[in-house]
Design an enzyme around this catalytic site. Structure first.
Site, PDB file in Angstrom:
ATOM      1  CG  ASN A 213      -1.984  -0.997   1.213  1.00 43.12           C
ATOM      2  OD1 ASN A 213      -2.113  -1.625   0.157  1.00 43.12           O
ATOM      3  ND2 ASN A 213      -2.998  -0.832   2.247  1.00 43.12           N
ATOM      4  CB  CYS A 276      -1.314   5.097  12.230  1.00 42.65           C
ATOM      5  SG  CYS A 276      -1.224   6.671  11.392  1.00 42.65           S
ATOM      6  CB  ALA A 277       0.022  -0.035   9.841  1.00 40.92           C
ATOM      7  CG  ASP A 281      -7.683  -4.283   2.818  1.00 41.42           C
ATOM      8  OD1 ASP A 281      -7.549  -4.096   4.132  1.00 41.42           O
ATOM      9  OD2 ASP A 281      -8.131  -3.401   2.197  1.00 41.42           O
ATOM     10  CE  LYS A 290      12.890 -12.637 -11.076  1.00 42.55           C
ATOM     11  NZ  LYS A 290      14.142 -11.974 -11.781  1.00 42.55           N
ATOM     12  CG  ASP A 307      -9.436  -5.431  10.236  1.00 42.21           C
ATOM     13  OD1 ASP A 307      -9.024  -4.706  11.134  1.00 42.21           O
ATOM     14  OD2 ASP A 307     -10.221  -4.870   9.206  1.00 42.21           O
ATOM     15  CB  ILE A 308      -4.238  -5.513  13.137  1.00 43.37           C
ATOM     16  CG1 ILE A 308      -3.164  -6.301  12.090  1.00 43.37           C
ATOM     17  CG2 ILE A 308      -3.430  -5.486  14.286  1.00 43.37           C
ATOM     18  CD1 ILE A 308      -2.179  -5.664  11.507  1.00 43.37           C
ATOM     19  CG  PHE A 326      -5.276   6.634  10.987  1.00 46.33           C
ATOM     20  CD1 PHE A 326      -5.252   6.239  12.436  1.00 46.33           C
ATOM     21  CD2 PHE A 326      -4.970   7.776  10.658  1.00 46.33           C
ATOM     22  CE1 PHE A 326      -4.479   7.049  13.301  1.00 46.33           C
ATOM     23  CE2 PHE A 326      -4.385   8.625  11.560  1.00 46.33           C
ATOM     24  CZ  PHE A 326      -4.199   8.496  12.611  1.00 46.33           C
ATOM     25  CE  LYS A 340     -13.106   1.917   6.811  1.00 44.96           C
ATOM     26  NZ  LYS A 340     -11.903   2.281   5.875  1.00 44.96           N
TER      27      LYS A 340
HETATM   28  O1  C5P Z   1     -10.693  -1.195   6.567  1.00 43.25           O
HETATM   29  P1  C5P Z   1      -9.663  -0.224   6.409  1.00 43.25           P
HETATM   30  O2  C5P Z   1      -8.314  -0.936   5.869  1.00 43.25           O
HETATM   31  O3  C5P Z   1     -10.082   1.022   5.576  1.00 43.25           O
HETATM   32  O4  C5P Z   1      -9.430   0.339   7.763  1.00 43.25           O
HETATM   33  C1  C5P Z   1      -8.110   1.101   8.114  1.00 43.25           C
HETATM   34  C2  C5P Z   1      -8.141   1.019   9.504  1.00 43.25           C
HETATM   35  O5  C5P Z   1      -7.776  -0.513   9.901  1.00 43.25           O
HETATM   36  C3  C5P Z   1      -6.754   1.511   9.884  1.00 43.25           C
HETATM   37  O6  C5P Z   1      -6.472   1.977  11.028  1.00 43.25           O
HETATM   38  C4  C5P Z   1      -5.644   0.256   9.767  1.00 43.25           C
HETATM   39  O7  C5P Z   1      -4.567   0.573  10.194  1.00 43.25           O
HETATM   40  C5  C5P Z   1      -6.495  -0.609  10.292  1.00 43.25           C
HETATM   41  N1  C5P Z   1      -6.258  -1.835   9.630  1.00 43.25           N
HETATM   42  C6  C5P Z   1      -5.828  -3.249  10.301  1.00 43.25           C
HETATM   43  N2  C5P Z   1      -5.553  -4.274   9.634  1.00 43.25           N
HETATM   44  C7  C5P Z   1      -5.961  -4.627   8.304  1.00 43.25           C
HETATM   45  C8  C5P Z   1      -6.810  -3.409   7.804  1.00 43.25           C
HETATM   46  C9  C5P Z   1      -6.684  -2.114   8.222  1.00 43.25           C
HETATM   47  O8  C5P Z   1      -5.323  -2.881  11.345  1.00 43.25           O
HETATM   48  N3  C5P Z   1      -6.006  -5.825   7.675  1.00 43.25           N
END
Ligand code: C5P
Length: 400
Positions: A213, A276-277, A281, A290, A307-308, A326, A340
């Site tokens: 990303n 914040c990362a 997805d 390779k 999804d952390i 975020f 969200k």
């Molecule tokens: O769903 P989306 O990616 O837009 O959500 C953004 C928020 O979810 C951010 O705070 C991001 O750090 C967190 N996030 C996460 N793990 C993921 C995807 C997003 O912690 N796999």
């Protein structure tokens, strides 16, 4: 609510050369009015613009000017002087003084104090716009920032030299606000553990390729630094970024979403979590060799990553008291981010617009909307460092 009162705090103010030095007198007046004890050091250049007498009259203390004065050393050694305050403020900070600070020189009283101090340092630069944009000044400021030195301003506007642009010393009340924030925050989060995720993740396609990303990590790293400055113990779990480790922070570098997830869980328990990362997805079902270019392009199989944010916010036993996510959105910012917040189960969402034309990704400024239980509050556009400070102010209000 945190006590942001300045009464009883002490500031060592270093006034370097420049037409803006006269504003330092107003800063001293404002600090004194707020109950702050001010000791002042006037560099040789500073003394060309304001007199020691006027500084001394406002400080109600003698003004320090000469490194090699025997009387000064017998009354108060320069090492003791460097540590006699809660905060060292350089205003105005000339391009020359910033360069000497970055190089670690100690060839006059001001630079000696700055090298010897064990206290936090804040600088308010003031210089001609071309000096401000010079690569040497930019590199010096980056060096100072990476050492944890706070930078206030400069502001843009007409300058004494007739040019226009950034370089004007921040107004005294702006510097006072930054001092209030810095000193008011000091220790406010001590004893608290904060876990921050920052930067992108890299998901391997094969041993040499990956998907990722767009994220510089600037906002997450600034938040980690501001939390550490407020006294929190900070664990920063960061994807691959080209940024220095913020001072006073435990940095755990990771590559993939799965590794970031595992590192966050390993860092618990925490009181505060800021996600914040820009986590990928999907990960790729990676090849162990390779992939070759010959033949048809390979079909990539994508699998959802954990999804952390959602996982940590929904934990029963060890959910941090305050979980902040975020949301980067390209449309319907508030509606999407509000949905969200509910879906992810976090307490606050910091939403920003990242549509075409936005310079948020990789830039130094950000414009966000805070979404919490009370609704949506837009914050004015500001530097990522200032957004981090504001977020930390809100965290302190929530946690204390
Ligand atoms: O769903 P989306 O990616 O837009 O959500 C953004 C928020 O979810 C951010 O705070 C991001 O750090 C967190 N996030 C996460 N793990 C993921 C995807 C997003 O912690 N796999």
């Amino acid at each position: 609510m945190a006590d942001l009162s300045l009464a009883g705090k002490r500031v060592l103010l270093i006034i370097s050369g420049g037409i803006a030095a006269y504003k330092a007198l107003e800063l001293i007046r404002l600090l004194r009015k707020a109950g702050v004890g001010v000791r002042a050091v006037l560099t040789r250049g500073g003394a060309e613009f304001v007199t020691p007498l006027s500084v001394q009259a406002l400080c109600e203390d003698r003004v320090y000017t000469d490194l090699f004065s025997l009387t000064d050393e017998s009354e108060m050694g320069h090492i003791q002087l460097s540590r006699s305050a809660d905060l060292v403020v350089v205003a105005p900070a000339s391009a020359d003084l910033l360069a000497r600070m970055a190089a670690g020189l100690a060839d006059d009283l001001a630079t000696t104090l700055l090298l010897a101090t064990d206290k936090p340092v804040m600088v308010a630069p003031a210089m001609n716009v071309r000096m401000w944009h010079h690569p040497a000044t930019i590199a010096n400021l980056a060096t100072l920032q990476s050492r944890g030195i706070a930078i206030v301003g400069p502001e843009a506007g007409g300058m004494a030299c007739g040019e226009f642009g950034p370089g004007r010393l921040a107004e005294p009340d702006t510097i006072l606000a930054a001092i209030r924030q810095r000193l008011g925050h000091a220790g406010a989060l001590s004893g608290r553990h904060a876990v921050i995720t920052s930067g992108p993740t890299h998901e391997a396609i094969d041993p040499v390729r990956y998907i990722a990303n767009r994220s510089s990590g600037k906002q997450g790293h600034a938040i980690a630094q501001a939390l550490a400055q407020a006294g929190a113990r900070v664990t920063l779990i960061t994807g691959p970024v080209a940024l220095p480790e913020p001072p006073g922070v435990t940095c755990i570098p990771v590559e993939s979403a799965a590794a970031m997830h595992a590192a966050v869980i390993a860092a618990l328990p925490a009181d505060i979590a800021v996600f914040c990362a820009a986590v990928a997805d999907w990960r790729v079902v990676a090849a162990d060799r390779k992939l070759k270019k010959s033949g048809a392009p390979p079909q990539l199989t994508l699998v959802e990553t954990p999804d952390i944010l959602s996982d940590i916010a929904h934990r029963a036993a060890d959910r941090p008291a305050l979980v902040i996510g975020f949301a980067a959105e390209t449309e319907n910012l508030v509606a999407n981010a509000t949905a969200k917040r509910a879906r992810k189960g976090c307490d606050w969402i910091i939403a920003n617009h990242v549509g075409a034309g936005s310079d948020v990704m990789g830039g130094d400024a950000n414009e966000v909307v805070l979404i919490n239980q009370d609704g949506a509050t837009p914050w004015p556009r500001a530097s990522k460092a200032a957004i981090a400070e504001r977020l930390v102010s809100n965290i302190i209000k929530e946690m204390t």
